[in-house]
Scaffold this motif. Structure first.
Motif, PDB file in Angstrom:
ATOM      1  N   ILE A  50       0.849  -1.190   0.000  1.00 46.67           N
ATOM      2  CA  ILE A  50       0.000   0.000   0.000  1.00 46.67           C
ATOM      3  C   ILE A  50       0.884   1.238   0.000  1.00 46.67           C
ATOM      4  O   ILE A  50       1.771   1.381   0.851  1.00 46.67           O
ATOM      5  N   GLY A  51       0.656   2.122  -0.935  1.00 46.57           N
ATOM      6  CA  GLY A  51       1.453   3.335  -1.020  1.00 46.57           C
ATOM      7  C   GLY A  51       0.889   4.414  -0.116  1.00 46.57           C
ATOM      8  O   GLY A  51      -0.296   4.708  -0.154  1.00 46.57           O
ATOM      9  N   LEU A  52       1.753   4.993   0.694  1.00 46.54           N
ATOM     10  CA  LEU A  52       1.336   6.046   1.620  1.00 46.54           C
ATOM     11  C   LEU A  52       2.108   7.317   1.285  1.00 46.54           C
ATOM     12  O   LEU A  52       3.315   7.280   1.104  1.00 46.54           O
ATOM     13  N   GLY A  53       1.410   8.425   1.235  1.00 46.16           N
ATOM     14  CA  GLY A  53       2.075   9.681   0.913  1.00 46.16           C
ATOM     15  C   GLY A  53       2.483   9.681  -0.548  1.00 46.16           C
ATOM     16  O   GLY A  53       1.740   9.218  -1.418  1.00 46.16           O
ATOM     17  N   PHE A  54       3.679  10.202  -0.824  1.00 42.60           N
ATOM     18  CA  PHE A  54       4.197  10.226  -2.200  1.00 42.60           C
ATOM     19  C   PHE A  54       4.843   8.879  -2.491  1.00 42.60           C
ATOM     20  O   PHE A  54       6.053   8.728  -2.383  1.00 42.60           O
ATOM     21  N   ALA A  55       4.033   7.909  -2.859  1.00 45.03           N
ATOM     22  CA  ALA A  55       4.595   6.575  -3.073  1.00 45.03           C
ATOM     23  C   ALA A  55       4.394   6.179  -4.520  1.00 45.03           C
ATOM     24  O   ALA A  55       3.395   6.512  -5.136  1.00 45.03           O
ATOM     25  N   ASN A  56       5.350   5.467  -5.032  1.00 48.13           N
ATOM     26  CA  ASN A  56       5.201   4.932  -6.379  1.00 48.13           C
ATOM     27  C   ASN A  56       4.487   3.586  -6.317  1.00 48.13           C
ATOM     28  O   ASN A  56       4.519   2.910  -5.299  1.00 48.13           O
ATOM     29  N   VAL A  57       3.866   3.241  -7.424  1.00 42.69           N
ATOM     30  CA  VAL A  57       3.159   1.963  -7.489  1.00 42.69           C
ATOM     31  C   VAL A  57       4.184   0.878  -7.752  1.00 42.69           C
ATOM     32  O   VAL A  57       4.796   0.853  -8.826  1.00 42.69           O
ATOM     33  N   VAL A  58       4.384   0.033  -6.750  1.00 43.86           N
ATOM     34  CA  VAL A  58       5.409  -0.997  -6.913  1.00 43.86           C
ATOM     35  C   VAL A  58       4.756  -2.367  -7.023  1.00 43.86           C
ATOM     36  O   VAL A  58       3.634  -2.572  -6.576  1.00 43.86           O
ATOM     37  N   ARG A  59       5.469  -3.289  -7.631  1.00 44.05           N
ATOM     38  CA  ARG A  59       4.994  -4.667  -7.677  1.00 44.05           C
ATOM     39  C   ARG A  59       5.634  -5.416  -6.523  1.00 44.05           C
ATOM     40  O   ARG A  59       6.730  -5.067  -6.093  1.00 44.05           O
ATOM     41  N   PRO A  60       4.937  -6.432  -6.003  1.00 46.63           N
ATOM     42  CA  PRO A  60       5.485  -7.133  -4.838  1.00 46.63           C
ATOM     43  C   PRO A  60       6.779  -7.840  -5.197  1.00 46.63           C
ATOM     44  O   PRO A  60       6.989  -8.233  -6.347  1.00 46.63           O
ATOM     45  N   GLY A  61       7.652  -7.964  -4.208  1.00 46.46           N
ATOM     46  CA  GLY A  61       8.924  -8.607  -4.476  1.00 46.46           C
ATOM     47  C   GLY A  61       9.760  -8.738  -3.231  1.00 46.46           C
ATOM     48  O   GLY A  61       9.288  -8.463  -2.127  1.00 46.46           O
ATOM     49  N   PRO A  62      11.018  -9.151  -3.414  1.00 52.12           N
ATOM     50  CA  PRO A  62      11.841  -9.583  -2.282  1.00 52.12           C
ATOM     51  C   PRO A  62      12.548  -8.454  -1.528  1.00 52.12           C
ATOM     52  O   PRO A  62      13.249  -8.720  -0.575  1.00 52.12           O
ATOM     53  N   VAL A  63      12.385  -7.209  -1.987  1.00 48.81           N
ATOM     54  CA  VAL A  63      13.186  -6.139  -1.393  1.00 48.81           C
ATOM     55  C   VAL A  63      12.388  -5.397  -0.326  1.00 48.81           C
ATOM     56  O   VAL A  63      11.205  -5.116  -0.491  1.00 48.81           O
TER      57      VAL A  63
ATOM     58  N   LEU B 274      16.218  19.428 -13.608  1.00 48.74           N
ATOM     59  CA  LEU B 274      14.951  19.342 -12.877  1.00 48.74           C
ATOM     60  C   LEU B 274      14.680  17.906 -12.473  1.00 48.74           C
ATOM     61  O   LEU B 274      15.094  16.988 -13.165  1.00 48.74           O
ATOM     62  N   ASP B 275      13.918  17.728 -11.405  1.00 46.16           N
ATOM     63  CA  ASP B 275      13.355  16.404 -11.144  1.00 46.16           C
ATOM     64  C   ASP B 275      11.849  16.455 -11.381  1.00 46.16           C
ATOM     65  O   ASP B 275      11.216  17.490 -11.179  1.00 46.16           O
ATOM     66  N   VAL B 276      11.295  15.369 -11.854  1.00 47.73           N
ATOM     67  CA  VAL B 276       9.845  15.224 -11.957  1.00 47.73           C
ATOM     68  C   VAL B 276       9.509  13.896 -11.299  1.00 47.73           C
ATOM     69  O   VAL B 276      10.011  12.850 -11.703  1.00 47.73           O
ATOM     70  N   VAL B 277       8.705  13.978 -10.235  1.00 51.48           N
ATOM     71  CA  VAL B 277       8.427  12.779  -9.452  1.00 51.48           C
ATOM     72  C   VAL B 277       6.982  12.361  -9.671  1.00 51.48           C
ATOM     73  O   VAL B 277       6.057  13.153  -9.481  1.00 51.48           O
ATOM     74  N   LEU B 278       6.787  11.119 -10.076  1.00 53.51           N
ATOM     75  CA  LEU B 278       5.440  10.575 -10.289  1.00 53.51           C
ATOM     76  C   LEU B 278       5.025   9.749  -9.069  1.00 53.51           C
ATOM     77  O   LEU B 278       5.784   9.582  -8.134  1.00 53.51           O
ATOM     78  N   GLY B 279       3.804   9.241  -9.123  1.00 54.27           N
ATOM     79  CA  GLY B 279       3.327   8.372  -8.051  1.00 54.27           C
ATOM     80  C   GLY B 279       2.083   8.935  -7.395  1.00 54.27           C
ATOM     81  O   GLY B 279       1.570   9.992  -7.780  1.00 54.27           O
ATOM     82  N   TYR B 280       1.595   8.193  -6.390  1.00 53.16           N
ATOM     83  CA  TYR B 280       0.417   8.643  -5.644  1.00 53.16           C
ATOM     84  C   TYR B 280       0.679  10.002  -5.011  1.00 53.16           C
ATOM     85  O   TYR B 280       1.800  10.293  -4.579  1.00 53.16           O
ATOM     86  N   ALA B 281      -0.317  10.829  -4.965  1.00 53.27           N
ATOM     87  CA  ALA B 281      -0.319  12.125  -4.296  1.00 53.27           C
ATOM     88  C   ALA B 281       0.453  13.200  -5.059  1.00 53.27           C
ATOM     89  O   ALA B 281       0.282  14.388  -4.796  1.00 53.27           O
ATOM     90  N   ALA B 282       1.288  12.795  -6.017  1.00 53.76           N
ATOM     91  CA  ALA B 282       1.992  13.809  -6.813  1.00 53.76           C
ATOM     92  C   ALA B 282       0.995  14.406  -7.817  1.00 53.76           C
ATOM     93  O   ALA B 282      -0.057  13.833  -8.078  1.00 53.76           O
ATOM     94  N   HIS B 283       1.353  15.555  -8.353  1.00 53.65           N
ATOM     95  CA  HIS B 283       0.495  16.259  -9.315  1.00 53.65           C
ATOM     96  C   HIS B 283       0.054  15.298 -10.423  1.00 53.65           C
ATOM     97  O   HIS B 283       0.854  14.497 -10.916  1.00 53.65           O
ATOM     98  N   ALA B 284      -1.205  15.387 -10.818  1.00 59.96           N
ATOM     99  CA  ALA B 284      -1.764  14.420 -11.763  1.00 59.96           C
ATOM    100  C   ALA B 284      -1.119  14.538 -13.145  1.00 59.96           C
ATOM    101  O   ALA B 284      -1.057  13.573 -13.899  1.00 59.96           O
ATOM    102  N   ASP B 285      -0.644  15.728 -13.490  1.00 55.81           N
ATOM    103  CA  ASP B 285      -0.022  15.912 -14.799  1.00 55.81           C
ATOM    104  C   ASP B 285       1.110  16.915 -14.667  1.00 55.81           C
ATOM    105  O   ASP B 285       0.977  18.091 -14.974  1.00 55.81           O
ATOM    106  N   PRO B 286       2.249  16.459 -14.185  1.00 56.76           N
ATOM    107  CA  PRO B 286       3.343  17.402 -13.950  1.00 56.76           C
ATOM    108  C   PRO B 286       4.007  17.864 -15.254  1.00 56.76           C
ATOM    109  O   PRO B 286       4.708  18.868 -15.264  1.00 56.76           O
TER     110      PRO B 286
END
Lengths: 472, 493
Positions: free
Chosen positions: B181-194, B418-430
């Motif tokens: 579950i992504g909380l805050g500015f989280a990217n959508v990740v797939r489950p895995g060993p890390v 510049l940085d552009v950060v995607l993911g939950y809670a970030a601007h919908a179209d940066p």
């Protein structure tokens, strides 16, 4: 990409965006309706809430409140049980001097002075009181409680309740009934005559019955009255009847004149509030059990003297935190109106402090009509009070809430953080000394009490220890 | 057969509740008869009839429990079961139905309303500790997004969490992933060993994005807050988070991303990491240490996946010819992510000399309060001091957009990073607004684009839009910084 699934909800407080983003992931959220804390209390609240003692201290406070017992063990004169000397009185609420005393408190002190034979008439009594020849202190300072003006004088007979778990007593005077009565500040001849009869006949009769009957479990009666539509503050009908039922066989068997017996039974059964004065000291035993636990933010006393509203909190023991008493919102008797009412008065808010009264409003919808309220209002009131409390008392189960226990243990920090105040059901006394009761309704404490308590609790938190040693 | 009778003084329950309890206990196979009742005369005489010995001194206000069971063990089991049934909380009803129930005014009351193990707090920093303390006291882990939380509050909360076995993520924790579950500015990740422990939000996001690019999944990314590894806080949450990940069987490899800890804290963390029985990669970002991309490569190797250099999109622009060839030309870095800004400065400092910043590296220049550019300049728009009373730049990009326009018009500016950060809670179209500003200028613009394949904004479309506007786009912030540095003409300031 499949949305992660979880049976567990995430609680969110603050930016709505984060809750929305969780919803987008298919995660359930419970979103706090967050408001800033009462202005000026932020840092005190942080100190208190980060005190490592707080959580266990409040759990302890709740456990003691739930565990406390209250048995009616005796009925005795105040002089005997409270060591009250001639010229000494007890009164409701926090301490107060004559100059600031409200009309009903002055009226009750005047009446008690006449009743004790310290003055021949009310005028003489008033002069004595104003001159400082007599003394008074809060009922709470001696572990007692008194409804409305709460004035106790040495000759008055007191109900004596005992908590055998915590080995502690509490006391309250006998309820005089409604209308022109001393506790509402009336002191006319009929008031004084009634007090004399209570001292001469009622007190000894109830003493005989109680001693013959043996201890009466008051908390068990409260548990049952809560299931019968009484909330134990403004409605005590079932409680009064159940108490009378406990006394009756032994009253009848006692060596009383038949006319006196009839009058005693008529007096108790004719006064729906007789049980209030039994419930109050029971509540005092409950809250006092939770008093004096360092770090605890649970309120142990709410009491008013008609001028000031005062609270005490567990973590700071007997310290009073006061603010101006408020006017109740309610219905008026006869020709009385809002201009006739005195601000809030009485120790009876001990009921709410222990989790009944306004807190058990859901079980007594009959009395929401005092403020033109509805049954959902009653349910909502109790629902809101759960939000201010550290827990519930499972012994006092409210049927309409699926037998959920009453909200118990008001948390000062919850009041300050939410800005919501405890709901108190109350009677209203006339503003002018000698008037008596003018109505009944609902009232809240002033926020000042809780603000002051927050600062008091913060001041009692030991200085934070130095950063701890890291685990290795 | 054994008969047991027990009296509990002064325990009142209504008769219906007690009949329900009796019925439930009677359904137990090892029980012949159970009666749980108030000791009224009626109930006592019923027990007489059933052959029980009448208990002495029982009053109608006492609870009596009478058991007819196979043996003592069955009696004990039945009494234990009774204890549990009596503890059972009645339904948390308001009598109103859920629709009309007032919203919970505190975290504690919210926690009573639903099964929950986690709270996300983003209330003002001065008071966020109240809500966080409430969460801990209710048995919840808590992520504190809020910044400007006093360090004394942070320490007290983390000590409270330790005594309760809970985890505090934050304060100033921008990013966390818990059980996917992504909380805050989280990217959508797939489950895995890390499993990730992150003292830095955007550092964690860079790592999540690069691991996703290498097709390596992440189960948890536990944020700990930027101060956790300071000498004040001493890694309280980092150690707790390491323990959490060590205990989780789905996690085989752990990585810690952070600025370098205070030296004494680094020791403690290293020793603790070595004791966990799982590989722990310590990605402490500092001069002379691996950058985030190198750390990601190490993690990918550790889980046995294949590492390739991260994506680069677009041809980019050549540096413009200055009107005055003698004039100095500078790099301007405009960042939403503090750690991304740090990483870029570490790389730039290797060849550009002194840099100016509102979050300068040690030995470099602090910008004036007005943030006016001064030589090679790096601004972290997400810094605490710039977010008091306003949203994070990943939510509200306007201050950075305005600054970008100014820099692109500045003849001293050779290249913008510049940085552009995607993911939950970030601007919908940066990308759209940035692209418009970038396209209006000839100055080279290098973008580090931090996102995963599944992020809601769309990684590829975002990159495409920026490339179309003339920018060059990197999935690796370090690579972006290196390309920007290479484009700067003119010597050290």
């Amino acid at each position: 990409m499949t949305a992660p699934t979880s049976t567990s909800a995430v609680v969110t407080a603050g930016a709505a965006l984060f809750a929305e983003e969780l919803t987008r992931q298919g995660v359930a959220t419970v979103d706090v309706d967050w408001r800033p804390p009462v202005s000026g209390t932020e840092d005190a609240l942080a100190t208190v809430m980060l005190d490592p003692r707080r959580v266990t201290a409040n759990q302890e406070a709740l456990a003691r409140m739930v565990l406390a017992r209250a048995q009616l063990t005796d009925v005795r004169p105040a002089a005997e049980v409270l060591d009250l000397q001639p010229g000494q009185f007890l009164h409701a609420g926090p301490p107060i001097e004559w100059e600031r005393a409200s009309g009903p408190l002055r009226g009750a002190l005047i009446g008690a002075t006449v009743f004790e034979g310290l003055a021949d008439d009310p005028e003489a009594a008033e002069r004595l009181l104003a001159r400082g020849s007599l003394s008074w202190e809060p009922c709470h300072s001696r572990g007692a409680v008194g409804p409305m003006a709460g004035v106790v004088s040495p000759s008055m007979w007191m109900l004596e309740l005992y908590d055998d778990v915590h080995d502690r007593y509490s006391w309250c005077s006998l309820n005089e009934g409604l209308g022109k009565v001393l506790r509402y500040g009336a002191y006319s001849a009929e008031v004084i005559d009634r007090l004399r009869w209570m001292t001469d006949v009622l007190g000894p009769a109830l003493q005989a019955a109680t001693r013959a009957r043996g201890p009466i479990d008051v908390l068990a009666i409260i548990a049952q009255m809560i299931q019968m539509g009484d909330e134990g503050h403004n409605r005590n009908r079932a409680g009064t009847l159940m108490l009378l039922k406990e006394w009756l066989p032994d009253l009848i068997a006692a060596d009383l004149r038949r006319a006196d017996l009839a009058e005693v039974v008529r007096f108790v059964s004719g006064n729906d509030h007789f049980f209030l004065n039994v419930a109050m000291p029971a509540c005092k035993l409950i809250t006092r059990a939770a008093s004096g636990i360092p770090g605890s933010t649970v309120v142990t006393t709410m009491a008013r003297n008609g001028t000031d509203f005062g609270i005490q909190v567990s973590g700071t023991g007997e310290e009073w935190y006061v603010g101006p008493a408020q006017l109740a919102d309610g219905l008026y008797l006869g020709g009385f109106g809002p201009d006739d009412a005195n601000p809030d008065i009485g120790d009876s808010a001990i009921a709410e402090t222990a989790g009944i009264g306004g807190f058990a409003m859901a079980t007594a919808p009959a009395i929401v009509r005092f403020v033109g309220g509805t049954v959902p209002d009653a349910l909502r009131t109790t629902a809101r009070m759960y939000d201010l409390c550290v827990g519930e008392n499972p012994s006092w189960a409210i049927p309409v809430l699926e037998f959920r226990g009453t909200p118990t243990g008001i948390d000062v920090t919850s009041v300050l953080r939410t800005g919501q105040l405890p709901q108190i059901n109350t009677g209203m006394a006339g503003r002018v000394a000698g008037t008596g009761q003018v109505g009944a309704g609902l009232v809240t404490p002033p926020m000042e009490c809780f603000t002051a308590a927050g600062h008091g609790l913060a001041a009692a938190v030991p200085s934070p220890h130095l950063p701890g040693v890291v685990r290795t | 057969m054994s008969q047991v009778i027990e009296v509990r003084k002064g325990t009142y329950h209504d008769s219906v509740t007690l009949m329900q309890l009796s019925q439930e206990l009677n359904a137990r196979p090892d029980v012949t008869t159970v009666v749980v009742a108030m000791a009224t005369e009626l109930n006592l005489s019923m027990l007489d009839d059933m052959g029980f010995d009448r208990p002495a001194e029982a009053t109608p206000n006492d609870l009596v429990i009478a058991l007819d069971v196979a043996d003592d063990a069955a009696a004990k089991a039945a009494l234990d079961a009774l204890g549990e049934l009596m503890q059972r909380q009645p339904a948390r009803t308001s009598g109103l139905g859920d629709q009309e129930l007032p919203s919970p005014p505190t975290v504690a009351t919210a926690a009573r309303r639903a099964q929950s193990s986690l709270a996300l707090v983003s209330t003002p920093g001065r008071v966020a500790a109240l809500d966080a303390a409430d969460a801990l006291a209710s048995g919840l882990d808590v992520m504190i997004f809020s910044d400007n939380v006093p360090v004394s509050h942070e320490i007290a909360l983390k000590d409270m969490a330790a005594t309760m076995g809970r985890l505090v993520m934050g304060p100033d924790c921008g990013t966390a992933v818990v059980d996917g579950i992504g909380l805050g500015f989280a990217n959508v990740v797939r489950p895995g060993p890390v499993g990730v422990v992150a003292a830095s939000g955007t550092g964690a996001q860079q790592l999540l994005a690069l691991l996703d690019g290498a097709d390596v999944g992440v189960t948890h990314c536990l944020g700990v807050g930027g101060r956790d590894l300071s000498s004040d806080v001493r890694g309280r949450s980092t150690l707790a988070a390491l323990d959490r990940l060590a205990a989780d069987d789905t996690v085989t490899t752990i990585v810690v991303v952070s600025k370098p800890p205070a030296p004494e804290v680094a020791d403690v963390v290293s020793r603790h990491a070595a004791s966990l029985g799982k590989p722990v990669i310590l990605g402490f970002l500092a001069a002379g240490r691996p950058d985030l991309t190198a750390t990601a490569a190490e993690v990918v190797d550790a889980v046995g996946a294949r590492w390739e250099d991260p994506r680069r999109w677009g041809a980019g622009r050549s540096p413009t010819t200055p009107t005055d060839p003698a004039a100095s030309r500078y790099l301007r870095g405009l960042f939403a992510g503090g750690t991304l800004c740090d990483e870029a400065m570490l790389i730039a400092a290797e060849s550009l000399g002194t840099l100016s910043s509102n979050i300068p590296l040690a030995g470099h220049r602090h910008l004036d309060a007005d943030l006016a550019s001064n030589g090679h300049t790096f601004i972290d728009f997400g810094d605490d001091q710039l977010t008091v009373g306003r949203p994070h730049p990943m939510i509200d990009p306007s201050p950075r957009l305005e600054r970008l326009e100014r820099e692109l018009a500045d003849s001293e500016c050779a290249v913008v990073l510049l940085d552009v950060v995607l993911g939950y809670a970030a601007h919908a179209d940066p990308a759209t607004d940035l692209a418009a500003v970038i396209a209006a200028s000839d100055t080279p613009v290098v973008v580090s684009l931090i996102g995963t394949r599944d992020d809601p904004q769309g990684l590829e479309p975002t990159a495409a839009r920026l490339v179309e506007a003339g920018a060059v786009v990197h999935a690796s912030n370090a690579a972006a910084a290196r390309e920007a540095v290479s484009l700067v003409s003119g010597g050290p300031a």
